[in-house]
Design a protein around this motif. Structure first.
Motif, PDB file in Angstrom:
ATOM      1  N   ARG A 278       0.845  -1.188   0.000  1.00 52.46           N
ATOM      2  CA  ARG A 278       0.000   0.000   0.000  1.00 52.46           C
ATOM      3  C   ARG A 278       0.886   1.246   0.000  1.00 52.46           C
ATOM      4  N   GLN A 279       0.526   2.223  -0.841  1.00 52.20           N
ATOM      5  CA  GLN A 279       1.249   3.484  -0.940  1.00 52.20           C
ATOM      6  C   GLN A 279       0.468   4.576  -0.210  1.00 52.20           C
ATOM      7  N   ILE A 280       1.118   5.561   0.276  1.00 50.77           N
ATOM      8  CA  ILE A 280       0.438   6.641   1.011  1.00 50.77           C
ATOM      9  C   ILE A 280       0.373   7.893   0.160  1.00 50.77           C
ATOM     10  N   TYR A 281       0.876   7.853  -1.064  1.00 51.72           N
ATOM     11  CA  TYR A 281       0.743   9.010  -1.941  1.00 51.72           C
ATOM     12  C   TYR A 281       0.715   8.524  -3.387  1.00 51.72           C
ATOM     13  N   ILE A 282       0.304   9.395  -4.289  1.00 46.90           N
ATOM     14  CA  ILE A 282       0.162   9.084  -5.696  1.00 46.90           C
ATOM     15  C   ILE A 282       1.299   9.734  -6.467  1.00 46.90           C
ATOM     16  N   HIS A 283       1.963   8.917  -7.294  1.00 46.29           N
ATOM     17  CA  HIS A 283       2.946   9.466  -8.210  1.00 46.29           C
ATOM     18  C   HIS A 283       2.209  10.077  -9.397  1.00 46.29           C
ATOM     19  N   PHE A 284       2.525  11.291  -9.743  1.00 42.19           N
ATOM     20  CA  PHE A 284       1.923  11.891 -10.924  1.00 42.19           C
ATOM     21  C   PHE A 284       2.996  12.665 -11.673  1.00 42.19           C
ATOM     22  N   GLY A 285       2.681  13.004 -12.878  1.00 39.92           N
ATOM     23  CA  GLY A 285       3.641  13.711 -13.708  1.00 39.92           C
ATOM     24  C   GLY A 285       2.957  14.218 -14.968  1.00 39.92           C
ATOM     25  N   PHE A 286       3.786  14.568 -15.969  1.00 40.52           N
ATOM     26  CA  PHE A 286       3.277  15.084 -17.228  1.00 40.52           C
ATOM     27  C   PHE A 286       3.846  14.258 -18.376  1.00 40.52           C
ATOM     28  N   TYR A 287       2.922  13.924 -19.286  1.00 42.13           N
ATOM     29  CA  TYR A 287       3.318  13.148 -20.457  1.00 42.13           C
ATOM     30  C   TYR A 287       2.663  13.769 -21.679  1.00 42.13           C
ATOM     31  N   LYS A 288       3.501  14.346 -22.544  1.00 41.90           N
ATOM     32  CA  LYS A 288       3.018  15.001 -23.762  1.00 41.90           C
ATOM     33  C   LYS A 288       1.941  16.030 -23.459  1.00 41.90           C
ATOM     34  N   GLY A 289       2.168  16.822 -22.434  1.00 38.69           N
ATOM     35  CA  GLY A 289       1.269  17.911 -22.088  1.00 38.69           C
ATOM     36  C   GLY A 289       0.091  17.508 -21.249  1.00 38.69           C
ATOM     37  N   CYS A 290      -0.053  16.235 -20.896  1.00 32.85           N
ATOM     38  CA  CYS A 290      -1.184  15.770 -20.092  1.00 32.85           C
ATOM     39  C   CYS A 290      -0.697  15.363 -18.711  1.00 32.85           C
ATOM     40  N   LYS A 291      -1.476  15.708 -17.716  1.00 35.54           N
ATOM     41  CA  LYS A 291      -1.156  15.289 -16.353  1.00 35.54           C
ATOM     42  C   LYS A 291      -1.601  13.843 -16.168  1.00 35.54           C
ATOM     43  N   VAL A 292      -0.691  12.986 -15.765  1.00 33.70           N
ATOM     44  CA  VAL A 292      -0.961  11.560 -15.702  1.00 33.70           C
ATOM     45  C   VAL A 292      -0.589  11.010 -14.339  1.00 33.70           C
ATOM     46  N   ALA A 293      -1.229   9.897 -14.010  1.00 28.07           N
ATOM     47  CA  ALA A 293      -0.878   9.144 -12.812  1.00 28.07           C
ATOM     48  C   ALA A 293       0.150   8.082 -13.190  1.00 28.07           C
ATOM     49  N   ILE A 294       1.240   8.015 -12.428  1.00 31.21           N
ATOM     50  CA  ILE A 294       2.320   7.060 -12.701  1.00 31.21           C
ATOM     51  C   ILE A 294       2.190   5.904 -11.714  1.00 31.21           C
ATOM     52  N   LYS A 295       1.994   4.734 -12.221  1.00 31.69           N
ATOM     53  CA  LYS A 295       1.769   3.561 -11.376  1.00 31.69           C
ATOM     54  C   LYS A 295       2.855   2.529 -11.655  1.00 31.69           C
ATOM     55  N   LYS A 296       3.551   2.132 -10.640  1.00 32.68           N
ATOM     56  CA  LYS A 296       4.646   1.195 -10.782  1.00 32.68           C
ATOM     57  C   LYS A 296       4.129  -0.229 -11.000  1.00 32.68           C
ATOM     58  N   ILE A 297       4.950  -1.012 -11.693  1.00 29.20           N
ATOM     59  CA  ILE A 297       4.650  -2.422 -11.934  1.00 29.20           C
ATOM     60  C   ILE A 297       5.756  -3.227 -11.281  1.00 29.20           C
ATOM     61  N   ASN A 298       5.468  -3.736 -10.101  1.00 23.47           N
ATOM     62  CA  ASN A 298       6.470  -4.500  -9.364  1.00 23.47           C
ATOM     63  C   ASN A 298       6.376  -5.981  -9.716  1.00 23.47           C
ATOM     64  N   VAL A 299       6.749  -6.307 -10.961  1.00 20.84           N
ATOM     65  CA  VAL A 299       6.754  -7.684 -11.432  1.00 20.84           C
ATOM     66  C   VAL A 299       8.159  -8.004 -11.913  1.00 20.84           C
ATOM     67  N   GLN A 300       8.717  -9.050 -11.383  1.00 23.33           N
ATOM     68  CA  GLN A 300      10.051  -9.461 -11.767  1.00 23.33           C
ATOM     69  C   GLN A 300      10.004 -10.332 -13.019  1.00 23.33           C
ATOM     70  N   ASN A 301      11.023 -10.177 -13.866  1.00 24.49           N
ATOM     71  CA  ASN A 301      11.156 -11.004 -15.090  1.00 24.49           C
ATOM     72  C   ASN A 301       9.892 -10.926 -15.940  1.00 24.49           C
ATOM     73  N   LEU A 302       9.500  -9.704 -16.239  1.00 24.19           N
ATOM     74  CA  LEU A 302       8.304  -9.494 -17.058  1.00 24.19           C
ATOM     75  C   LEU A 302       8.571  -9.935 -18.492  1.00 24.19           C
ATOM     76  N   SER A 303       7.733 -10.852 -19.001  1.00 25.13           N
ATOM     77  CA  SER A 303       7.880 -11.368 -20.365  1.00 25.13           C
ATOM     78  C   SER A 303       6.827 -10.709 -21.247  1.00 25.13           C
ATOM     79  N   LEU A 304       7.280 -10.055 -22.293  1.00 28.28           N
ATOM     80  CA  LEU A 304       6.374  -9.335 -23.200  1.00 28.28           C
ATOM     81  C   LEU A 304       5.842 -10.310 -24.248  1.00 28.28           C
ATOM     82  N   THR A 305       4.796 -11.023 -23.907  1.00 24.03           N
ATOM     83  CA  THR A 305       4.196 -12.013 -24.802  1.00 24.03           C
ATOM     84  C   THR A 305       3.179 -11.333 -25.723  1.00 24.03           C
ATOM     85  N   ARG A 306       2.740 -12.093 -26.742  1.00 19.12           N
ATOM     86  CA  ARG A 306       1.739 -11.548 -27.662  1.00 19.12           C
ATOM     87  C   ARG A 306       0.438 -11.239 -26.951  1.00 19.12           C
ATOM     88  N   SER A 307       0.001 -12.117 -26.039  1.00 20.45           N
ATOM     89  CA  SER A 307      -1.242 -11.869 -25.313  1.00 20.45           C
ATOM     90  C   SER A 307      -1.150 -10.612 -24.462  1.00 20.45           C
TER      91      SER A 307
END
Length: 525
Positions: A278-307
């Motif tokens: 659980r996080q106590i604050y929200i990561h946010f930032g700017f992407y191409k002029g839009c304010k966005v929420a940044i959410k981490k993906i804590n997954v080890q050995n992520l495999s970029l499959t077709r699905s």
């Protein structure tokens, strides 16, 4: 003893089966023969022929068997020859006729154009040497098996049928067959309706072209889909993201404390860290002029499959006013890959409901419910089919107070809750929105079901109405684990209904019931 006349189709030494087939064949036969006279002279002639045949040739005629027409024809032919010979002698004289040889041509000419009385009646030879005579039509009687005279043809008198006799037409016909085939003797009367060769070839080629067109369209769509998947339009360059993370000491406007639970509720808790603590604050930032929420993906050995790439593409394609927009993901940044979603500064629905300083009238509550219904109805119509983790903390409010559903899709990035602390408050708290049939299913799919989403929506409605949290029980309040373990638990609305402020006559709380809110029926409509 008089012999019995045998039918013409009968063979004494043959089998009954073959004789029967012969009889059936003879039913289609009609015989045309010279007419048999009925005068006394002919009957006397026939009697003498039969007696001579019996005494000289040992042949006995059957009863009522007529004398062969060949016999009578020979008899009349001899008479005709005699008349012609007498005329020739009369013309030449006896002496001259005896000295000269017989001229056959001259005798034949003397026979032409002559009429005389023969044994068969009047015999007439026309100028061409043809005999003009009367004829009889014989038909096989199916009962007796014998041929009988059914009609006579008289020269100059036409065809006359015998009284009481009728022709038995073959094939069970009731009248004579047509004098020519239906389509004519050469088939010219029946147009050829069959397709010509070039038409059949054109049809086959047309079908082939259509099949090739369909195959091309299917192949093109498949190729286009694969190209879109491989293009990875969802992929985010980390250099394009400007992070504006608040300090850890600042909890932001999204944090509030549960009044009865000592646990913090966090905006978009499921995808704030995929997975993670659980996080106590929200990561946010700017992407191409839009304010966005940044959410981490804590997954080890992520495999970029077709699905997985296909799921990212579907998330990228989904755009709706009541669904949080997915901007993309950055998987190349190790060890902390992240995803970018739309930033909603007003926080989650759960935070708003638990904030007592925010007053909500019934018009605003109904507006929140309608926003959820619209977003989930669209989500159910997409390739994602269902949410699977709908709860009040996954419903966020943007700057214009429009509610949007978040944390849908990307189920391959969600870890099973089996690894979580089964005794923790957060573990049991998340299960309060899950449908009972999904809780009992050991193989529950990460995406849940549409009916399960409707159940979760019902719990959210109870939260909006009561503003007391999920499964509010009044004075008999229990922990999330206690609520899950008790099968008799039902949310209480009586207390909430007595304290709710009614702002419109169409919606009101009375005796623990909410009127005019349609029940869940398996999917959002």
């Amino acid at each position: 003893m008089t012999a019995t006349k045998q039918p013409p189709w009968y063979a004494k030494n043959d089998t009954d089966e073959r004789n029967q087939k012969a009889k059936e064949a003879f039913t289609a036969l009609l015989q045309v023969v010279a007419r048999e006279p009925e005068d006394e002279e002919y009957r006397q002639f026939s009697k003498e022929v039969k007696e001579l045949t019996k005494t000289k040739y040992n042949h006995t005629y059957a009863e009522d068997e007529p004398v062969s027409t060949f016999v009578t024809a020979f008899y009349d032919a001899v008479l005709l020859y005699a008349y012609a010979l007498n005329d020739s002698i009369a013309q030449l004289g006896v002496e001259r006729a005896l000295r000269q040889p017989i001229n056959g041509t001259h005798l034949a000419q003397l026979m032409w154009g002559r009429s005389f009385k023969g044994i068969t009646g009047n015999v007439t030879i026309d100028s061409n040497g043809d005999r003009i005579s009367n004829y009889s039509l014989l038909d096989l009687n199916p009962e007796t098996g014998l041929f009988e005279v059914v009609a006579n043809y008289y020269y100059g008198g036409g065809l006359q049928f015998v009284e009481g006799k009728a022709i038995h037409w073959a094939g069970d016909r009731t009248k004579a067959p047509p004098d020519r085939p239906t389509c004519g003797f050469d088939g010219s009367l029946c147009p050829d309706n069959s397709l010509p060769g070039y038409a059949i070839l054109s049809l086959v080629l047309g079908v082939c072209v259509v099949c090739m067109g369909i195959a091309s369209i299917v192949g093109y769509r498949h190729y286009k889909l694969e190209a879109e998947i491989n293009s990875m339009t969802w992929k985010v360059n980390p250099n394009d993201v400007l992070s504006c993370n608040p300090s850890r000491g600042h909890r932001g406007s999204f944090h509030s404390m549960v009044k009865r639970g000592s646990q913090a509720t966090i905006y978009s808790e499921d995808l704030n860290s995929l997975p993670g603590d659980r996080q106590i604050y929200i990561h946010f930032g700017f992407y191409k002029g839009c304010k966005v929420a940044i959410k981490k993906i804590n997954v080890q050995n992520l495999s970029l499959t077709r699905s997985l790439m296909l799921e990212f593409k579907r998330m990228k394609d989904i755009q709706h006013d009541h669904l949080v927009r997915f901007y993309g993901a950055c998987l190349d940044l190790h060890p902390e890959p992240f995803i970018l979603t739309e930033y909603c500064p007003k926080g989650s629905l759960q935070d708003i409901l638990e904030n007592e300083t925010i007053k909500l009238d019934w018009m605003f509550k109904i507006s929140l419910m309608h926003d959820i219904v619209k977003g989930m109805a669209f989500l159910h119509s997409t390739d994602l089919h269902s949410h699977g983790s709908l709860k009040s903390s996954n419903c966020v409010v943007d700057s214009r107070f429009v509610l949007k559903v978040t944390d849908f899709g990307l189920h391959q990035l969600r870890r099973s809750t089996d690894d979580a602390d089964i005794e923790s408050y957060a573990y049991w708290q998340k299960l309060l929105w899950t449908a009972p049939e999904l809780l009992r299913d050991p193989q529950c799919p990460p995406a849940g079901s549409q009916k399960g989403d409707v159940y979760s929506f019902g719990i959210i409605i109870q939260e909006i109405v009561s503003r007391q949290g999920p499964f509010y029980l009044g004075t008999e309040e229990k922990s999330p684990k206690g609520k899950q373990c008790s099968l008799s638990i039902r949310p209480a609305l009586t207390e909430a209904s007595t304290t709710a402020t009614t702002s419109t006559p169409r919606q009101k709380a009375a005796d623990g019931r909410i009127e005019h809110i349609p029940p869940a029926a398996g999917r959002f409509r």
